[in-house]
Design a protein around this motif. Sequence first.
Motif, short mmCIF file in Angstrom:
data_model
loop_
_atom_site.label_atom_id
_atom_site.label_comp_id
_atom_site.label_asym_id
_atom_site.label_seq_id
_atom_site.Cartn_x
_atom_site.Cartn_y
_atom_site.Cartn_z
N ARG A 170 63.63 67.73 -5.12
CA ARG A 170 62.59 67.36 -6.09
C ARG A 170 61.93 66.04 -5.73
O ARG A 170 60.84 65.73 -6.21
N GLU A 171 62.60 65.25 -4.90
CA GLU A 171 62.06 63.93 -4.57
C GLU A 171 61.60 63.84 -3.12
O GLU A 171 61.53 62.75 -2.55
N LEU A 172 61.27 64.98 -2.54
CA LEU A 172 60.72 64.97 -1.18
C LEU A 172 59.23 64.66 -1.24
O LEU A 172 58.38 65.46 -0.89
N GLU A 173 58.92 63.46 -1.73
CA GLU A 173 57.53 63.04 -1.87
C GLU A 173 57.05 62.24 -0.67
O GLU A 173 55.87 61.98 -0.53
N ARG A 174 57.98 61.83 0.16
CA ARG A 174 57.60 61.03 1.30
C ARG A 174 57.10 61.96 2.40
O ARG A 174 57.73 62.96 2.71
N PRO A 175 55.98 61.67 3.02
CA PRO A 175 55.28 62.67 3.82
C PRO A 175 55.83 62.93 5.21
O PRO A 175 55.50 63.94 5.81
N THR A 176 56.64 62.05 5.76
CA THR A 176 57.03 62.21 7.16
C THR A 176 58.54 62.21 7.30
O THR A 176 59.27 61.60 6.52
N GLY A 250 63.04 60.71 3.76
CA GLY A 250 63.32 59.66 2.78
C GLY A 250 64.48 59.90 1.85
O GLY A 250 65.12 58.95 1.40
N SER A 251 64.80 61.16 1.54
CA SER A 251 65.83 61.40 0.54
C SER A 251 66.94 62.35 0.99
O SER A 251 67.89 62.57 0.24
N LEU A 252 66.83 62.89 2.18
CA LEU A 252 67.88 63.76 2.69
C LEU A 252 68.78 62.97 3.64
O LEU A 252 68.39 62.63 4.76
#
Length: 264
Positions: A170-176, A250-252
Amino acid sequence: MTHAPSLFVSHGSPMLALEDGPARRFLTQLGPRLGKPAGIVVVSAHFEEAEPTVTSNPHPETIHDFGGFPRALHEMLYPAPGSPALADMIRRALAAAGIESVEDAKRGLDHGAWVPLGLMFPKADVPVAQLSISPDRDPAWHYALGEALRPLREENILILGSGSITHNLRELERPTPDAAPAPWAEAFTEWVFENVAAGRTDALLHYEDRAPQPARAHPTDDHFLPFFAALGAGLPGEPVERLHHSFTYGSLGMDVYAFGRLPA
């Protein structure tokens, strides 16, 4: 006889199979360090059953259990053999620990298995069997599942838990892929590392009450339960090492742990 280690591998996104990055490069280097085990038992976040289920298909297909990814990913194959004999060893080990199991003679290899194995053992020449997780059961139950698998390591059978040390889609908002890690993800991964290094198993088994922002790190615990199976398969007093630490998107969290000494 070589004594195989127990490993936990974070497979993150299926794009690990295609995209360059620290975790991908590490896994390609880890395989040669491990040598060639007699077999591999994969406890994957993507194989969920109410009761422990062991795959015994001698020719498991490559399951592309995802959508919205490049065609090249859907075309990838990992033709490793299955092994009814290995499945029988797993079921006997579970039974000896008082854990009843069932057999699935048709299921193939999900991406929690073939993505990391394709990087670690690209020749696909080691027999593979999968053991399911049970999301309705707690970390302690999965730790006991791993304990039951310990004797297989004496036969040079590699135990491989495959999930992610943090997994919040749900927080995979970072693009790269190389985006800076989110502070909450860093805090959780470091809490796990500190408790693993200190041997505080009880704290880890109760992470939902003790870790920083556990529900943010794992909104559901399916990708963390394989960690506890790998942890349980470790022997008391064995070396424990975080072999790799990085993040993607960013979140994984992409941490890799070894419970037991790697081959020299």
